[in-house]
Write an enzyme that holds these catalytic residues in place. Structure first.
Site, short mmCIF file in Angstrom:
data_model
loop_
_atom_site.label_atom_id
_atom_site.label_comp_id
_atom_site.label_asym_id
_atom_site.label_seq_id
_atom_site.Cartn_x
_atom_site.Cartn_y
_atom_site.Cartn_z
N THR A 555 27.46 60.04 -95.25
CA THR A 555 28.84 60.52 -95.19
C THR A 555 28.79 62.03 -94.92
O THR A 555 27.73 62.60 -94.81
CB THR A 555 29.55 60.33 -96.54
OG1 THR A 555 28.98 61.25 -97.48
CG2 THR A 555 29.39 58.92 -97.08
N VAL A 609 19.19 68.75 -89.92
CA VAL A 609 18.96 69.70 -88.82
C VAL A 609 18.35 68.93 -87.65
O VAL A 609 17.32 68.29 -87.80
CB VAL A 609 17.97 70.81 -89.26
CG1 VAL A 609 17.78 71.81 -88.13
CG2 VAL A 609 18.46 71.50 -90.52
N ALA A 611 19.33 66.21 -86.03
CA ALA A 611 19.40 64.73 -86.08
C ALA A 611 18.02 64.13 -86.31
O ALA A 611 17.37 64.44 -87.30
CB ALA A 611 20.06 64.19 -84.82
N LEU A 613 15.20 64.70 -84.85
CA LEU A 613 14.01 65.51 -84.50
C LEU A 613 13.24 65.92 -85.76
O LEU A 613 13.84 66.24 -86.77
CB LEU A 613 14.45 66.79 -83.76
CG LEU A 613 15.10 66.61 -82.40
CD1 LEU A 613 15.51 67.97 -81.85
CD2 LEU A 613 14.13 65.92 -81.44
N GLU A 667 31.04 66.65 -85.52
CA GLU A 667 31.35 66.29 -86.91
C GLU A 667 32.74 65.65 -86.88
O GLU A 667 33.50 65.85 -85.92
CB GLU A 667 31.41 67.57 -87.77
CG GLU A 667 30.08 68.23 -88.01
CD GLU A 667 29.19 67.43 -88.94
OE1 GLU A 667 29.66 66.98 -89.99
OE2 GLU A 667 28.00 67.22 -88.60
N ASP A 678 28.73 74.73 -88.89
CA ASP A 678 27.72 73.68 -88.99
C ASP A 678 26.33 74.23 -88.66
O ASP A 678 25.35 73.91 -89.33
CB ASP A 678 28.10 72.55 -88.03
CG ASP A 678 27.26 71.31 -88.26
OD1 ASP A 678 27.24 70.84 -89.41
OD2 ASP A 678 26.59 70.86 -87.32
N LYS A 682 22.89 74.74 -91.00
CA LYS A 682 21.55 74.26 -90.63
C LYS A 682 20.50 75.37 -90.75
O LYS A 682 19.40 75.14 -91.25
CB LYS A 682 21.57 73.71 -89.20
CG LYS A 682 22.35 72.42 -89.09
CD LYS A 682 22.49 71.98 -87.65
CE LYS A 682 23.32 70.71 -87.55
NZ LYS A 682 23.64 70.36 -86.18
N GLY A 796 23.92 62.40 -81.92
CA GLY A 796 24.08 61.01 -81.49
C GLY A 796 23.74 60.09 -82.64
O GLY A 796 22.79 60.35 -83.39
#
Ligand code: ADP
Ligand code: ASP
Ligand code: MG
Length: 814
Positions: A555, A609, A611, A613, A667, A678, A682, A796
């Protein structure tokens, strides 16, 4: 002679008694047989209740007696043919009348003595023996039904009488010698004292009756027929994967039954063990199953631990004080005081410092134990040498049993590991030097989990079960469940991991299934799930207290991020895609890290941070191996990269932002991306993971979005962006004129961090970043000039879900 004992569920109904008759008929063909029976399942409890009701003046006992009588009469009618029914029915009626008379006098007196209670309980076995004999009658088997009270002699300790073996053995042998029959049917549980008063052998005592008879008659075998296929690796009511133990030693069976394996009443072992009589435990309802054979030296198997068991309703008593150190006599006085009160000590531990002695007793004994001990040490307590006894209730003992444990190091290590990794706190531990039994005291609420974890660790080493609770069923949550569903078979086959999604929740509803939800239809299951908020879902997690729990937060909710401390301190791992916790106030982030260490529960958030990766993982690897991070330069917003790669002033900036949102890269509120907040979160997380103690307010944010865009709703934001189109065109054109690309860059240098828009030329690593790509450049002591680069799709649902999946896999390794 062979002795067969049938338990309460084996003789519960006329139909099961027929089955018993069948088994007895087969046995009788092999040789003379003694059949010992329990009361019809539940009868002893019902009799006790009737007595208690009568004693406390409640007429309802009559109703209960009525039900008991009815049940036996119906069984009798079904069992005996019409021609010989009347004598059986009148016998049953006669017993029931005697029972009623007894209860009426209890009612009149308003008192139920232990002596009367024994007489009252004896009716259960007296009646069942009649019913079993009736079935043998129908089968034409030569038999006699005799009252065990005339054979088994005990002292007058009503409720749990001690057997006088000399008299008993003589009486049993004489009776059998003088009454030759193919089958002897005897009621279990009951006996009599020297005055002829009825006594009982303790709850579950029919097993013991059978063993006493086996000993007296030097039987070839004692068979305990029950409702499970043997003594099992753990209580099957607690552990679904429990399985029968084919062969076990007397000693091991005794330890297991002492520590709670109800299938065998503990005193049963001694009479057969003394004479080396083999004891079989068999299933009345699956007689072909092998069952368990209890013998002197069972052959070795690969397993070090033979079985697990547990006893509830335990209280720990702790006597401590500086005045005890080095002075002999304290333990003797403690145990003497407890013995005077007839308190049975189940487990003892004393630290070598002698500062404290800790004993476990049944909770029912705790009050008298405390009074006796405080009284015994009144003088020392008064003079401060010893503290008043500390009492801790709501506990249970979990025991590992196996004679081979002593030859294998690391059994306790595995025990501690398995329990520790699951947040099960061990309050006390006892291991005798013979190492046949290792016992730990845990909280009552942890028993089921502890036994399951240990069963998995010692008996199911091949597979590990992992229980996931997933909160959030948006884009990422949906993809994650899809990926989990697809990978299940692979994980089981290649990693021996049984990954179950046991709970799924969104902000309105949740669904739970201990066996794991059917992932192909989770949407329907959730739609029909319980209505409830996060607190309700957490309550389910707490109550179920499952082993290897992983809480997965997909979430963006602050409320969800606030519940991690409670989960971690219960030993549950937390995998968060949600970055609120990692970027919250520093003290909260530090608290979570500390709890994770303290309780051995993973707290993982790689997808915060870049996604999917491997950015945080790479940074952790660098710092853990002693490298020093000097500078980080990063493009961390897939959204902003997408926007600046697609915006060339030919169509409105707002349209490009909307496209990014529609394609699922932003987001839920795109302003978090556009404002740079955002990205700031990160770089804050990366700086913290690099060891810097920063707060969000320390991150410099050079916003490129006009302040007016931040007001009002998301729709207002799109409208205001449209108004501000000239501002975005100017940004683009200035960069384009200089042959540069716009990138929103996060920087961390010398302990400080900033985010902002930057125009980069063709010679920069960020110039050619495609689509929604992210890139991170780590400049470190080992990579001073040419940075270590991590680059790839940074947004994604699919890649984010796979990053969450990877964290789940990491958490399972804990
Ligand atoms: P009976 O009425 O036949 O004497 P019990 O109810 O006394 O039967 O004992 C059998 C029950 O013991 C089983 O149904 C099972 O639920 C329970 N049990 C507890 N621990 C174990 C164990 N380790 N192995 C087998 N059964 C166990
Ligand atoms: N009927 C008695 C009890 O319930 C004895 C037994 O079943 O073994 O305790
Ligand atoms: Mg039993």
């Amino acid at each position: 002679m062979q002795i067969l004992k049938f338990g309460g569920s084996s003789v519960a109904t006329a139909a099961t008694i027929q089955q018993v008759g069948e088994l007895v008929a087969q046995a009788a063909q092999r040789g003379p047989t003694v059949v010992v029976v329990s009361a019809l399942g539940g009868t002893t409890d019902a009799l006790i209740m009737a007595g208690q009701q009568a004693a406390s003046g409640h007429e309802s006992y009559r109703q209960l007696l009525q039900t008991i009588e009815q049940r036996h009469l119906e069984a009798a009618k079904e069992l005996a043919p019409v021609t010989s029914q009347s004598s059986l029915l009148s016998r049953v009626k006669q017993e029931c009348n005697d029972l009623e008379t007894l209860c009426d006098s209890v009612f009149a007196l308003g008192e139920l003595s232990v002596r009367t209670l024994d007489r009252l309980m004896s009716f259960g076995e007296l009646l069942s023996a009649r019913l079993v004999a009736a079935n043998l009658q129908v089968r034409g088997i030569d038999h006699v039904c005799h009252d065990s009270r005339e054979l088994i002699r005990t002292n007058s300790n009503f409720g749990n009488a001690l057997v006088d073996f000399q008299t008993t053995n003589r009486q049993v042998q004489t009776y059998v010698r003088n009454h030759p029959h193919a089958v002897y049917v005897l009621p279990g549980f009951i006996a009599s004292d020297a005055q002829g008063a009825t006594t009982t052998l303790g709850r579950g005592g029919s097993d013991y009756t059978a063993a006493i008879l086996a000993g007296a008659l030097e039987a070839e075998v004692l068979e305990i027929w029950t409702d499970v296929s043997g003594m099992m690796t753990a209580d099957p009511r607690l552990v679904r994967q429990a399985r029968p133990i084919p062969r076990i030693s007397y000693q091991e069976a005794m330890e297991l039954s002492h520590f709670g394996a109800k299938v065998l009443y503990p005193p049963t072992i001694q009479p057969v063990r003394q004479r080396g009589i083999p004891l079989l435990i068999k299933n009345t309802f699956a007689p072909a199953d092998e069952g368990t054979r209890v013998e002197v030296a069972p052959p070795a198997t690969g397993e070090v631990v033979r079985g697990l068991s547990s006893i509830g309703q335990i209280t720990l008593l702790r006597l401590e004080g500086g005045g005890m150190v080095g002075i002999p006599g304290f333990s003797m006085r403690l145990f003497a005081a407890l013995a005077r009160e007839k308190v049975n000590v189940i487990l003892i531990t004393q630290s070598s410092s002698e500062y404290s002695i800790c004993v476990a007793v049944r909770t029912a004994d705790a009050v008298s134990a405390k009074a006796a001990t405080d009284d015994e040490f009144a003088f020392e307590i008064g003079s401060g040498k010893v503290e008043p006894l500390v009492v801790e209730a709501d506990l249970a003992i979990v025991a590992l049993v196996g004679e081979k444990m002593k030859d294998h190091p690391n059994v306790s290590g595995r025990l501690f590991n398995a329990l520790g990794n699951n947040g099960v706190n061990i309050r006390a531990i006892a291991q005798g030097s013979s190492e046949k039994n290792i016992s730990v005291v845990v909280r009552t609420q942890d028993v089921r989990k502890a036994i399951n974890v240990l069963h998995e660790s010692f008996f199911e080493v091949q597979t590990k079960q992992v229980n996931l609770f997933v909160v959030g069923t948006g884009n990422v949550g949906g993809k994650l469940l899809e990926q989990l569903s697809r990978q299940r078979a692979y994980l089981l086959r290649h990693l021996r991991l049984q990954v179950r999604v046991v709970g799924v929740a969104n902000s309105r509803r949740f669904a739970f299934a201990e066996q794991g939800l059917e992932l192909s239809s989770w949407r329907d299951t959730l739609a029909q799930g319980e209505e409830g908020k996060l607190a309700d879902f957490l309550q389910v997690i707490k109550n179920r207290n499952l082993r290897n729990t992983i809480f997965v937060d997909v979430t963006a909710s602050g409320e969800v991020a606030r519940c991690y401390p409670e989960l971690l301190s219960r030993g549950a791992a937390v995998v968060a895609c949600n970055k609120i916790a990692g970027s919250a106030e520093l003290s909260y982030y530090q608290q979570l890290k500390r709890l994770s260490r303290e309780f051995g529960a993973s707290f993982l958030f790689e997808t915060n941070v870049g996604a999917g990766l491997p950015i945080i993982g790479t940074l952790n690897d660098l710092t853990r191996s002693g490298d020093e991070v000097q500078r980080i330069e990063a493009v961390l917003s897939g959204t902003l990269n997408f926007v600046f790669n697609h915006y060339d002033a030919s169509r409105p900036f707002a349209d490009v932002v909307r496209q990014a949102q529609d394609e699922g890269y932003t987001e839920p509120d795109p302003r978090l991306d556009l404002s740079g907040v955002d990205v700031a979160r990160k770089i804050l997380i990366l700086a913290r993971e690099a060891g810097q103690e920063l707060e969000m307010s320390d991150i410099e944010n050079e916003a490129f979005l006009p302040a007016s865009c931040m007001e009002g709703s998301v729709e207002d934001f799109y409208q205001e962006m449209a108004h501000q189109e000239p501002h975005f065109q100017r940004l683009y054109r200035e960069a384009a004129a200089a042959g540069k690309q716009l990138r929103f860059v996060a920087r961390y240098t010398d302990g400080a961090a900033a985010v902002g828009l930057q125009a980069v030329g063709p010679d920069h690593d960020f110039y050619s970043l495609q689509g929604k790509d992210n890139a991170v450049l780590f400049y470190t002591a080992r990579y001073p000039e040419q940075p270590l680069v991590v680059k790839g799709a940074g947004a994604g649902a699919d890649v984010t879900a796979s990053g969450v999946f990877a964290d789940i896999m990491r958490a399972t390794r804990q």
